[in-house]
Design a protein around this motif. Structure first.
Motif, PDB file in Angstrom:
ATOM      1  N   PHE A 186      -2.797 -48.445 -65.580  1.00  0.00           N
ATOM      2  CA  PHE A 186      -2.666 -48.292 -64.130  1.00  0.00           C
ATOM      3  C   PHE A 186      -1.595 -49.225 -63.585  1.00  0.00           C
ATOM      4  N   TYR A 187      -1.657 -50.502 -63.965  1.00  0.00           N
ATOM      5  CA  TYR A 187      -0.693 -51.465 -63.433  1.00  0.00           C
ATOM      6  C   TYR A 187       0.712 -51.266 -64.020  1.00  0.00           C
ATOM      7  N   GLU A 188       0.791 -50.804 -65.253  1.00  0.00           N
ATOM      8  CA  GLU A 188       2.104 -50.484 -65.812  1.00  0.00           C
ATOM      9  C   GLU A 188       2.751 -49.351 -65.037  1.00  0.00           C
ATOM     10  N   ALA A 189       1.959 -48.370 -64.649  1.00  0.00           N
ATOM     11  CA  ALA A 189       2.498 -47.269 -63.844  1.00  0.00           C
ATOM     12  C   ALA A 189       3.022 -47.799 -62.508  1.00  0.00           C
ATOM     13  N   MET A 190       2.296 -48.734 -61.894  1.00  0.00           N
ATOM     14  CA  MET A 190       2.773 -49.327 -60.642  1.00  0.00           C
ATOM     15  C   MET A 190       4.056 -50.118 -60.863  1.00  0.00           C
ATOM     16  N   ARG A 191       4.119 -50.850 -61.958  1.00  0.00           N
ATOM     17  CA  ARG A 191       5.348 -51.607 -62.274  1.00  0.00           C
ATOM     18  C   ARG A 191       6.541 -50.673 -62.438  1.00  0.00           C
ATOM     19  N   ASN A 192       6.270 -49.456 -62.895  1.00  0.00           N
ATOM     20  CA  ASN A 192       7.330 -48.472 -63.112  1.00  0.00           C
ATOM     21  C   ASN A 192       7.585 -47.589 -61.898  1.00  0.00           C
ATOM     22  N   GLY A 193       6.986 -47.938 -60.767  1.00  0.00           N
ATOM     23  CA  GLY A 193       7.317 -47.264 -59.520  1.00  0.00           C
ATOM     24  C   GLY A 193       6.281 -46.310 -58.956  1.00  0.00           C
ATOM     25  N   SER A 194       5.190 -46.076 -59.661  1.00  0.00           N
ATOM     26  CA  SER A 194       4.144 -45.202 -59.125  1.00  0.00           C
ATOM     27  C   SER A 194       3.463 -45.876 -57.941  1.00  0.00           C
ATOM     28  N   MET A 195       3.068 -45.071 -56.937  1.00  0.00           N
ATOM     29  CA  MET A 195       2.438 -45.621 -55.741  1.00  0.00           C
ATOM     30  C   MET A 195       1.101 -44.915 -55.507  1.00  0.00           C
ATOM     31  N   PRO A 196       0.012 -45.485 -56.027  1.00  0.00           N
ATOM     32  CA  PRO A 196      -1.293 -44.840 -55.875  1.00  0.00           C
ATOM     33  C   PRO A 196      -1.814 -44.913 -54.445  1.00  0.00           C
ATOM     34  N   THR A 197      -2.655 -43.959 -54.102  1.00  0.00           N
ATOM     35  CA  THR A 197      -3.366 -43.961 -52.825  1.00  0.00           C
ATOM     36  C   THR A 197      -4.858 -43.866 -53.128  1.00  0.00           C
ATOM     37  N   THR A 198      -5.675 -44.385 -52.213  1.00  0.00           N
ATOM     38  CA  THR A 198      -7.110 -44.436 -52.463  1.00  0.00           C
ATOM     39  C   THR A 198      -7.876 -43.645 -51.410  1.00  0.00           C
ATOM     40  N   ALA A 199      -9.107 -43.293 -51.753  1.00  0.00           N
ATOM     41  CA  ALA A 199      -9.983 -42.570 -50.833  1.00  0.00           C
ATOM     42  C   ALA A 199     -11.323 -43.283 -50.771  1.00  0.00           C
ATOM     43  N   GLN A 200     -11.840 -43.468 -49.561  1.00  0.00           N
ATOM     44  CA  GLN A 200     -13.119 -44.139 -49.404  1.00  0.00           C
ATOM     45  C   GLN A 200     -14.259 -43.226 -49.836  1.00  0.00           C
ATOM     46  N   VAL A 201     -15.416 -43.817 -50.078  1.00  0.00           N
ATOM     47  CA  VAL A 201     -16.628 -43.045 -50.325  1.00  0.00           C
ATOM     48  C   VAL A 201     -17.024 -42.335 -49.036  1.00  0.00           C
ATOM     49  N   ASN A 202     -17.406 -41.055 -49.129  1.00  0.00           N
ATOM     50  CA  ASN A 202     -17.919 -40.348 -47.952  1.00  0.00           C
ATOM     51  C   ASN A 202     -19.445 -40.318 -48.015  1.00  0.00           C
ATOM     52  N   PRO A 203     -20.124 -39.936 -46.934  1.00  0.00           N
ATOM     53  CA  PRO A 203     -21.593 -39.957 -46.950  1.00  0.00           C
ATOM     54  C   PRO A 203     -22.218 -39.141 -48.076  1.00  0.00           C
ATOM     55  N   GLU A 204     -21.601 -38.018 -48.426  1.00  0.00           N
ATOM     56  CA  GLU A 204     -22.166 -37.207 -49.510  1.00  0.00           C
ATOM     57  C   GLU A 204     -22.073 -37.934 -50.846  1.00  0.00           C
ATOM     58  N   ASN A 205     -20.944 -38.616 -51.094  1.00  0.00           N
ATOM     59  CA  ASN A 205     -20.823 -39.418 -52.317  1.00  0.00           C
ATOM     60  C   ASN A 205     -21.916 -40.478 -52.363  1.00  0.00           C
ATOM     61  N   ALA A 206     -22.117 -41.135 -51.217  1.00  0.00           N
ATOM     62  CA  ALA A 206     -23.110 -42.202 -51.146  1.00  0.00           C
ATOM     63  C   ALA A 206     -24.516 -41.662 -51.407  1.00  0.00           C
ATOM     64  N   LYS A 207     -24.825 -40.523 -50.827  1.00  0.00           N
ATOM     65  CA  LYS A 207     -26.154 -39.936 -51.032  1.00  0.00           C
ATOM     66  C   LYS A 207     -26.375 -39.584 -52.507  1.00  0.00           C
ATOM     67  N   VAL A 216      -8.764 -56.640 -61.418  1.00  0.00           N
ATOM     68  CA  VAL A 216      -8.902 -56.016 -60.109  1.00  0.00           C
ATOM     69  C   VAL A 216      -8.846 -54.506 -60.323  1.00  0.00           C
ATOM     70  N   GLY A 217      -9.869 -53.804 -59.863  1.00  0.00           N
ATOM     71  CA  GLY A 217      -9.913 -52.363 -60.049  1.00  0.00           C
ATOM     72  C   GLY A 217      -8.830 -51.643 -59.263  1.00  0.00           C
ATOM     73  N   ALA A 218      -8.657 -50.372 -59.582  1.00  0.00           N
ATOM     74  CA  ALA A 218      -7.540 -49.600 -59.032  1.00  0.00           C
ATOM     75  C   ALA A 218      -7.611 -49.447 -57.516  1.00  0.00           C
ATOM     76  N   THR A 219      -8.813 -49.334 -56.954  1.00  0.00           N
ATOM     77  CA  THR A 219      -8.883 -49.053 -55.521  1.00  0.00           C
ATOM     78  C   THR A 219      -8.491 -50.252 -54.668  1.00  0.00           C
ATOM     79  N   ILE A 220      -8.592 -51.449 -55.201  1.00  0.00           N
ATOM     80  CA  ILE A 220      -8.027 -52.627 -54.527  1.00  0.00           C
ATOM     81  C   ILE A 220      -6.624 -52.896 -55.057  1.00  0.00           C
ATOM     82  N   GLY A 221      -6.460 -52.764 -56.365  1.00  0.00           N
ATOM     83  CA  GLY A 221      -5.160 -53.025 -56.979  1.00  0.00           C
ATOM     84  C   GLY A 221      -4.046 -52.133 -56.456  1.00  0.00           C
ATOM     85  N   ALA A 222      -4.408 -50.933 -55.980  1.00  0.00           N
ATOM     86  CA  ALA A 222      -3.408 -50.041 -55.397  1.00  0.00           C
ATOM     87  C   ALA A 222      -2.718 -50.675 -54.203  1.00  0.00           C
ATOM     88  N   HIS A 223      -3.413 -51.582 -53.523  1.00  0.00           N
ATOM     89  CA  HIS A 223      -2.863 -52.232 -52.331  1.00  0.00           C
ATOM     90  C   HIS A 223      -2.318 -53.634 -52.603  1.00  0.00           C
TER      91      HIS A 223
END
Length: 289
Positions: free
Chosen positions: A49-70, A267-274
């Motif tokens: 994941f971090y190698e891809a970022m070093r090479n220019g990839s720009m990940p985006t993240t999505a929060q948990v929605n209520p259905e995921n939480a349930k 650091v996991g991807a959903t924080i590491g993306a930022h």
């Protein structure tokens, strides 16, 4: 006393083996990169994941929605268990709110069960440390209500100190201005940040050079730990694919404090993306953030 389980989300950055060994439930935020969506079933290994970022990839993240939480919470209710859910900071994501909505809906469906959702106002292994301490109390036999009360009263004592290696990732996430990112990168300026009492990322200093930034984390620990210094036996460290720096910080902290418990994890991807590759963070219990 009703049986209960502690749950959290993957922004806590706790190792999977810890979650499994201690029966801590976890909901997972997803991310997208280079046109592909990644969920818990197909997360990239952190180094890739971090190698891809070093090479220019720009990940985006999505929060948990209520259905995921349930989907995470409901099976425990069906087993007759209550739940204490410790969520990622509301100052950084809507995941806490989604978890709260899910809990309210589920308690209508399962009126004999109880779900307490706590906004940790924390992130990464700061959130993880709060979960870890809560789980300790649960395993010592404390009730759901007592542990939830302790978490609410002590969550702002989880001190987060971190630095990043590349300001451009913080700029993309709206954490610093474009000018700050450009000038800082040119001058090799490294910011020192923390998570404040509102659960938001805030800059608290800057130094020139990576080594000084790591040393500043340790210096700030000495200042913020306060009355917990004499009894400090636990630190958590998370890093964005920079294990050597994490070990350096751990060794320096061990020279000063009688550390018995330490978790070092990526650091996991959903924080590491930022925050990007080279993120280095130190967490401990202190008087104030």
């Amino acid at each position: 006393m009703s049986e209960y389980v502690i749950t959290t989300d993957n922004n806590s950055d706790l190792p999977e083996e810890y979650l499994k060994d201690h029966g801590v439930g976890c909901m997972y935020l997803s991310y997208s990169m280079d046109g592909k969506n990644y969920t818990h079933e197909n997360f990239l290994p952190e180094h890739e994941f971090y190698e891809a970022m070093r090479n220019g990839s720009m990940p985006t993240t999505a929060q948990v929605n209520p259905e995921n939480a349930k989907a995470l919470l409901e099976p425990y209710l069906k087993e007759g268990k209550d739940i204490l859910h410790i969520a990622f900071s509301s100052g950084l994501s809507g995941t806490y709110n989604s978890s709260r909505i899910a809990a309210e809906e589920l308690m209508e469906e399962y009126p004999d069960r109880k779900i307490i959702v706590v906004d940790s106002l924390s992130a990464s292994l700061g959130q993880g440390l709060l979960v870890w301490l809560a789980q300790q109390k649960k395993e010592l036999g404390q009730t759901l209500e007592d542990v939830a009360d302790w978490v609410e009263k002590n969550k702002l004592k989880m001190v987060h100190l971190f630095t990043v290696d590349d300001l451009n990732h913080l700029y993309r996430g709206g954490r610093v201005s474009r000018t700050t990112a450009i000038v800082g990168s040119m001058l090799n300026i490294k910011p020192v940040l923390h998570v404040d009492n509102e659960g938001k990322l805030t800059a608290i200093g800057k130094v020139r050079g990576r080594k000084k930034a790591l040393q500043e984390l340790i210096k700030l620990m000495d200042e913020k730990i306060g009355s917990f210094g004499a009894d400090c036996d636990t630190i958590f460290i998370s890093h964005g694919d920079c294990e050597q720096d994490a070990q350096y910080v751990a060794a320096k902290v061990k020279e000063k404090y009688n550390i018995k418990n330490i978790i070092i994890n990526q650091v996991g991807a959903t924080i590491g993306a930022h925050s990007g590759p080279g993120t280095m963070a130190l967490f401990f219990v202190g008087d104030v953030r």
